[in-house]
Design a protein around this motif. Structure first.
Motif, PDB file in Angstrom:
ATOM      1  N   LEU A   1       0.822  -1.219   0.000  1.00 55.36           N
ATOM      2  CA  LEU A   1       0.000   0.000   0.000  1.00 55.36           C
ATOM      3  C   LEU A   1       0.856   1.270   0.000  1.00 55.36           C
ATOM      4  O   LEU A   1       0.327   2.369   0.079  1.00 55.36           O
ATOM      5  CB  LEU A   1      -0.951  -0.008   1.194  1.00 55.36           C
ATOM      6  CG  LEU A   1      -2.014  -1.120   1.199  1.00 55.36           C
ATOM      7  CD1 LEU A   1      -3.058  -0.860   2.268  1.00 55.36           C
ATOM      8  CD2 LEU A   1      -2.700  -1.263  -0.163  1.00 55.36           C
ATOM      9  N   GLY A   2       2.172   1.112  -0.084  1.00 55.59           N
ATOM     10  CA  GLY A   2       3.057   2.265  -0.270  1.00 55.59           C
ATOM     11  C   GLY A   2       3.302   3.082   0.973  1.00 55.59           C
ATOM     12  O   GLY A   2       3.387   4.322   0.903  1.00 55.59           O
ATOM     13  N   VAL A   3       3.453   2.417   2.127  1.00 51.57           N
ATOM     14  CA  VAL A   3       3.688   3.163   3.368  1.00 51.57           C
ATOM     15  C   VAL A   3       4.929   4.057   3.234  1.00 51.57           C
ATOM     16  O   VAL A   3       5.915   3.677   2.585  1.00 51.57           O
ATOM     17  CB  VAL A   3       3.837   2.181   4.557  1.00 51.57           C
ATOM     18  CG1 VAL A   3       5.166   1.430   4.517  1.00 51.57           C
ATOM     19  CG2 VAL A   3       3.664   2.893   5.883  1.00 51.57           C
ATOM     20  N   GLY A   4       4.859   5.254   3.859  1.00 50.96           N
ATOM     21  CA  GLY A   4       5.988   6.180   3.789  1.00 50.96           C
ATOM     22  C   GLY A   4       7.235   5.591   4.413  1.00 50.96           C
ATOM     23  O   GLY A   4       8.300   5.532   3.783  1.00 50.96           O
ATOM     24  N   GLU A   5       7.123   5.148   5.670  1.00 56.31           N
ATOM     25  CA  GLU A   5       8.290   4.563   6.350  1.00 56.31           C
ATOM     26  C   GLU A   5       7.826   3.519   7.347  1.00 56.31           C
ATOM     27  O   GLU A   5       6.873   3.751   8.105  1.00 56.31           O
ATOM     28  CB  GLU A   5       9.076   5.659   7.085  1.00 56.31           C
ATOM     29  CG  GLU A   5      10.385   5.146   7.658  1.00 56.31           C
ATOM     30  CD  GLU A   5      11.304   6.279   8.122  1.00 56.31           C
ATOM     31  OE1 GLU A   5      11.359   7.336   7.456  1.00 56.31           O
ATOM     32  OE2 GLU A   5      11.956   6.106   9.166  1.00 56.31           O
TER      33      GLU A   5
END
Ligand code: CP
Length: 332
Positions: free
Chosen positions: A202-206
């Motif tokens: 889901l493309g988590v930032g960090e």
């Protein structure tokens, strides 16, 4: 421990769980499932949520189908929620008591599976302490039978990962701008692995994984994650803080593992440590909790905690997954 009849075979799990048209047939791991499918499952699960105190969502989508819960390891949340999810979709649900089953008399796991299959069980929900068991079973069942992984060794717990994603999405809409900190025994945690897989998709930032060095994961198993043994650094500005217990049942030699007091002082998610995180950070825990070890009661029961919401979401997510594999069975 690996049962003699269950070779570890975790390759190609991602391909095994989809049919030729890309539909979910088994749920073995979140690794390799694409973003659209994960979002569709979360959307379906949201549709099963109702207000507290109201009658839970029900349907007859699985009427006539049979779901069997086969838990070869202890469980409260996952087993109860699969039980409720199946019943709320109209299925017959069988909870096999493994302690009084014929596996205690030496029956192989495949013979148990074939026995249930012969009784028209359509969905088998499997928890096992050995890596590879859900995929191994999935390779041996008939085409119409679905296998759902309900917790596999320290490898994978995909429905837990989905309910964690749903809970995060309810509070923090944009995964790309999120910092998620998972604190605890990462090395032995199937919850952390499934969260890492789902968050990456889901493309988590960090993603930060925080633990004493002795409980840190192999970096290759969590590409892109920041691994640290410094709690302050790990929690700094985090939007989501997930605490995990020490999985003592999976640790053969406890030498070097901090004692309870040392662990709580250095890695416990308590009200002091939580000040390092963002002021509106949510606090998660998959359960079962060890209060006063990995999490302080005041935090577990406090205003930032979403732990009971995770439990509620667990039923909805499992209904969404059962519905999805059940749809395939209903096709002519
Ligand atoms: N989170 C979780 O898997 O809990 P149970 O072991 O109670 O199912």
């Amino acid at each position: 421990m690996k049962p003699a009849d269950a070779p570890v075979d975790i390759q190609d799990e991602a391909a095994l769980q989809l049919d030729g048209a890309g539909n979910l047939r088994h749920l073995l791991t979140l690794k390799g499932l694409d973003k659209d499918l994960l979002i569709d499952i979360l959307d379906d699960a949201e549709g099963y949520l109702t207000e507290p105190g109201s009658i839970p969502a029900r349907s007859e989508l699985l009427a006539g189908r049979t779901v069997a819960n086969l838990f070869f390891e202890p469980s409260t949340r996952t087993r109860a929620s699969f039980d409720l999810a199946g019943k709320r979709l109209g299925a017959d649900v069988l909870n096999l008591d493994v302690n009084t089953s014929s596996r205690k008399k030496g029956e192989t796991i495949l013979d148990t599976i074939y026995t249930l299959q012969a009784m028209h069980v359509d969905v088998m929900v499997v928890r096992d302490a050995s890596a590879g068991v859900p995929a191994y079973i999935a390779r041996h069942v008939q085409d119409h039978v679905s296998i759902l992984n309900a917790g596999e060794s320290e490898v994978s717990h995909p429905t837990q990962g989905l309910l964690d994603l749903l809970t995060i999405r309810q509070h923090k809409r944009d995964f790309g701008n999120l910092t998620v900190a998972i604190v605890g025994d990462i090395l032995h945690s199937r919850v952390a692995m499934s969260a890492a897989h789902g968050l990456a998709t889901l493309g988590v930032g960090e993603l930060r994984l925080v633990s004493p060095a002795i409980l840190a994961p192999d970096p290759d198993s969590v590409p892109g994650a920041v691994i640290t043994d410094c709690l302050q650094q790990g929690l700094d500005g985090a939007d989501v803080v997930m605490a995990l217990r020490i999985q003592r049942e999976r640790i053969g030699n406890l030498d070097g593992i901090p004692n309870i007091d040392e662990y709580f002082a250095e890695y416990g998610v308590n009200h002091q440590h939580l000040k390092f995180a963002a002021p509106d950070a949510i606090v998660m825990h998959p359960g079962p909790m060890n209060r006063g070890i990995e999490i302080e009661s005041a935090v577990a029961d406090g205003p930032q905690s979403v732990i009971t919401q995770q439990v509620t979401n667990g039923v909805a997510v499992r209904m969404a997954v059962l519905e999805r594999v059940g749809r395939l069975m209903s096709r002519p």
